[in-house]
Design a protein around this motif. Sequence first.
Motif, PDB file in Angstrom:
ATOM      1  N   GLU A   1       1.143  -1.245  -0.077  1.00 47.51           N
ATOM      2  CA  GLU A   1      -0.151   0.262  -0.095  1.00 47.51           C
ATOM      3  C   GLU A   1       0.569   1.112  -0.107  1.00 47.51           C
ATOM      4  OE1 GLU A   1      -3.119   0.516  -0.679  1.00 47.51           O
ATOM      5  OE2 GLU A   1      -3.790  -1.525  -0.583  1.00 47.51           O
ATOM      6  N   ALA A   2       1.636   1.069   0.547  1.00 47.17           N
ATOM      7  CA  ALA A   2       2.716   2.454   0.546  1.00 47.17           C
ATOM      8  C   ALA A   2       3.442   2.655  -0.710  1.00 47.17           C
ATOM      9  CB  ALA A   2       4.376   1.824   1.840  1.00 47.17           C
ATOM     10  N   VAL A   3       3.676   1.617  -1.624  1.00 47.16           N
ATOM     11  CA  VAL A   3       3.927   1.124  -2.690  1.00 47.16           C
ATOM     12  C   VAL A   3       3.298   2.861  -3.798  1.00 47.16           C
ATOM     13  CG1 VAL A   3       5.212   0.679  -4.875  1.00 47.16           C
ATOM     14  CG2 VAL A   3       5.854  -0.410  -2.679  1.00 47.16           C
ATOM     15  N   ASN A   4       1.728   2.187  -3.709  1.00 41.80           N
ATOM     16  CA  ASN A   4       0.586   2.724  -3.747  1.00 41.80           C
ATOM     17  C   ASN A   4       0.673   4.636  -3.990  1.00 41.80           C
ATOM     18  OD1 ASN A   4       0.178   0.206  -5.771  1.00 41.80           O
ATOM     19  ND2 ASN A   4      -1.275  -0.166  -4.173  1.00 41.80           N
ATOM     20  N   VAL A   5       0.293   4.517  -2.653  1.00 39.30           N
ATOM     21  CA  VAL A   5       0.595   6.224  -1.693  1.00 39.30           C
ATOM     22  C   VAL A   5       2.053   6.527  -2.525  1.00 39.30           C
ATOM     23  CG1 VAL A   5       1.330   7.634  -0.516  1.00 39.30           C
ATOM     24  CG2 VAL A   5      -0.185   5.659  -0.063  1.00 39.30           C
ATOM     25  N   SER A   6       3.033   5.705  -2.692  1.00 44.67           N
ATOM     26  CA  SER A   6       4.700   6.983  -3.800  1.00 44.67           C
ATOM     27  C   SER A   6       3.739   7.082  -5.178  1.00 44.67           C
ATOM     28  CB  SER A   6       4.936   5.657  -3.286  1.00 44.67           C
ATOM     29  OG  SER A   6       5.783   5.759  -1.975  1.00 44.67           O
ATOM     30  N   LEU A   7       3.304   5.756  -5.755  1.00 45.51           N
ATOM     31  CA  LEU A   7       2.816   5.620  -6.931  1.00 45.51           C
ATOM     32  C   LEU A   7       2.594   6.916  -7.311  1.00 45.51           C
ATOM     33  CD1 LEU A   7       2.521   2.131  -7.929  1.00 45.51           C
ATOM     34  CD2 LEU A   7       4.484   4.067  -8.929  1.00 45.51           C
ATOM     35  N   GLN A   8       0.939   7.419  -6.658  1.00 38.59           N
ATOM     36  CA  GLN A   8       0.164   8.387  -6.355  1.00 38.59           C
ATOM     37  C   GLN A   8       0.663   9.736  -6.448  1.00 38.59           C
ATOM     38  OE1 GLN A   8      -2.598   7.303  -3.561  1.00 38.59           O
ATOM     39  NE2 GLN A   8      -3.892   6.015  -4.696  1.00 38.59           N
ATOM     40  N   ASN A   9       2.017   9.921  -5.391  1.00 36.67           N
ATOM     41  CA  ASN A   9       2.420  11.371  -5.382  1.00 36.67           C
ATOM     42  C   ASN A   9       3.536  11.456  -5.955  1.00 36.67           C
ATOM     43  OD1 ASN A   9       1.437  11.031  -2.326  1.00 36.67           O
ATOM     44  ND2 ASN A   9       3.515  10.547  -1.522  1.00 36.67           N
ATOM     45  N   LEU A  10       3.971   9.825  -6.814  1.00 36.96           N
ATOM     46  CA  LEU A  10       4.521  10.698  -8.174  1.00 36.96           C
ATOM     47  C   LEU A  10       3.493  11.594  -9.328  1.00 36.96           C
ATOM     48  CD1 LEU A  10       6.740   7.620  -8.825  1.00 36.96           C
ATOM     49  CD2 LEU A  10       8.015   9.841  -8.983  1.00 36.96           C
ATOM     50  N   SER A  11       2.513  10.542  -9.104  1.00 36.72           N
ATOM     51  CA  SER A  11       1.725  11.930  -9.921  1.00 36.72           C
ATOM     52  C   SER A  11       1.278  12.558  -9.471  1.00 36.72           C
ATOM     53  CB  SER A  11       0.250  10.504  -9.789  1.00 36.72           C
ATOM     54  OG  SER A  11       0.513   9.433 -10.428  1.00 36.72           O
ATOM     55  N   THR A  12       1.263  13.150  -8.856  1.00 33.97           N
ATOM     56  CA  THR A  12       1.626  14.756  -8.741  1.00 33.97           C
ATOM     57  C   THR A  12       2.412  15.450  -8.824  1.00 33.97           C
ATOM     58  OG1 THR A  12       2.504  14.858  -6.570  1.00 33.97           O
ATOM     59  CG2 THR A  12       0.410  14.161  -6.622  1.00 33.97           C
ATOM     60  N   TYR A  13       3.856  15.467  -9.633  1.00 40.85           N
ATOM     61  CA  TYR A  13       4.250  16.070  -9.890  1.00 40.85           C
ATOM     62  C   TYR A  13       4.117  16.326 -11.923  1.00 40.85           C
ATOM     63  CZ  TYR A  13       7.538  15.032  -6.530  1.00 40.85           C
ATOM     64  OH  TYR A  13       8.357  14.609  -5.499  1.00 40.85           O
ATOM     65  N   PRO A  14       4.229  17.480 -12.236  1.00 39.45           N
ATOM     66  CA  PRO A  14       3.472  18.114 -13.842  1.00 39.45           C
ATOM     67  C   PRO A  14       4.242  17.316 -14.906  1.00 39.45           C
ATOM     68  CG  PRO A  14       4.182  19.873 -12.555  1.00 39.45           C
ATOM     69  CD  PRO A  14       4.378  18.640 -11.029  1.00 39.45           C
ATOM     70  N   PHE A  15       5.172  17.215 -14.313  1.00 40.49           N
ATOM     71  CA  PHE A  15       6.356  16.818 -15.584  1.00 40.49           C
ATOM     72  C   PHE A  15       6.190  14.712 -15.883  1.00 40.49           C
ATOM     73  CE2 PHE A  15       9.341  16.401 -12.645  1.00 40.49           C
ATOM     74  CZ  PHE A  15       9.684  15.290 -12.144  1.00 40.49           C
ATOM     75  N   VAL A  16       5.223  13.794 -14.321  1.00 47.13           N
ATOM     76  CA  VAL A  16       5.140  12.966 -14.201  1.00 47.13           C
ATOM     77  C   VAL A  16       3.461  12.651 -14.460  1.00 47.13           C
ATOM     78  CG1 VAL A  16       4.988  11.213 -12.436  1.00 47.13           C
ATOM     79  CG2 VAL A  16       6.811  12.360 -12.660  1.00 47.13           C
ATOM     80  N   LYS A  17       2.828  13.689 -14.627  1.00 44.54           N
ATOM     81  CA  LYS A  17       1.424  13.744 -15.116  1.00 44.54           C
ATOM     82  C   LYS A  17       0.927  13.920 -16.163  1.00 44.54           C
ATOM     83  CE  LYS A  17      -1.430  15.887 -12.077  1.00 44.54           C
ATOM     84  NZ  LYS A  17      -2.044  17.019 -11.266  1.00 44.54           N
ATOM     85  N   GLU A  18       1.576  14.790 -16.602  1.00 47.78           N
ATOM     86  CA  GLU A  18       2.140  15.304 -18.930  1.00 47.78           C
ATOM     87  C   GLU A  18       2.649  13.673 -19.298  1.00 47.78           C
ATOM     88  OE1 GLU A  18       4.557  17.859 -21.693  1.00 47.78           O
ATOM     89  OE2 GLU A  18       4.423  18.966 -19.645  1.00 47.78           O
TER      90      GLU A  18
END
Length: 154
Positions: A111-128
């Motif tokens: 579950e902590a991995v999933n949170v880190s993946l969700q957090n990565l998704s908050t970076y604009p260049f990652v989201k794009e």
Amino acid sequence: MVFACADSRVCPSVTLGLEPGEAFTIRNIAAMVPCYCKNKPSAPSRSRSSVVIGHSRCGGIKALLNVKDSADDTFHFVEDWVRIGYKARKKVKAECSEMAFEEQCGVLEKEAVNVSLQNLSTYPFVKEAVANGTLKLVGGHYDFVSGKFDTWAL
């Protein structure tokens, strides 16, 4: 790009069979990735995939599960850092309270991995990059006792 725990028992290059220079690796306590903060500069990623790898018997995850909600921290840096995964801790405490502590840790490692993946998704260049299909976010869990390695996409 690989985010992995600093634990010496789990070397991401060995686990993934990587040659030197094949991946940029970031290692920290429990492989936690914080949310994007627009006050901090960030550079675009050139990687095609970002992998966050949790692992069995993680001390950072045990620390996260042991954090007392209202008590003072005893190891300020470690507890402050692992609180990044507090959302995962809350979910595991709510859904797995009948499990033994070690079993809860096993669930929390993923579950902590999933949170880190969700957090990565908050970076604009990652989201794009994810939206453009040029970057894939992958979660992983390595059980170094059994040798089993599981992966999943966000």
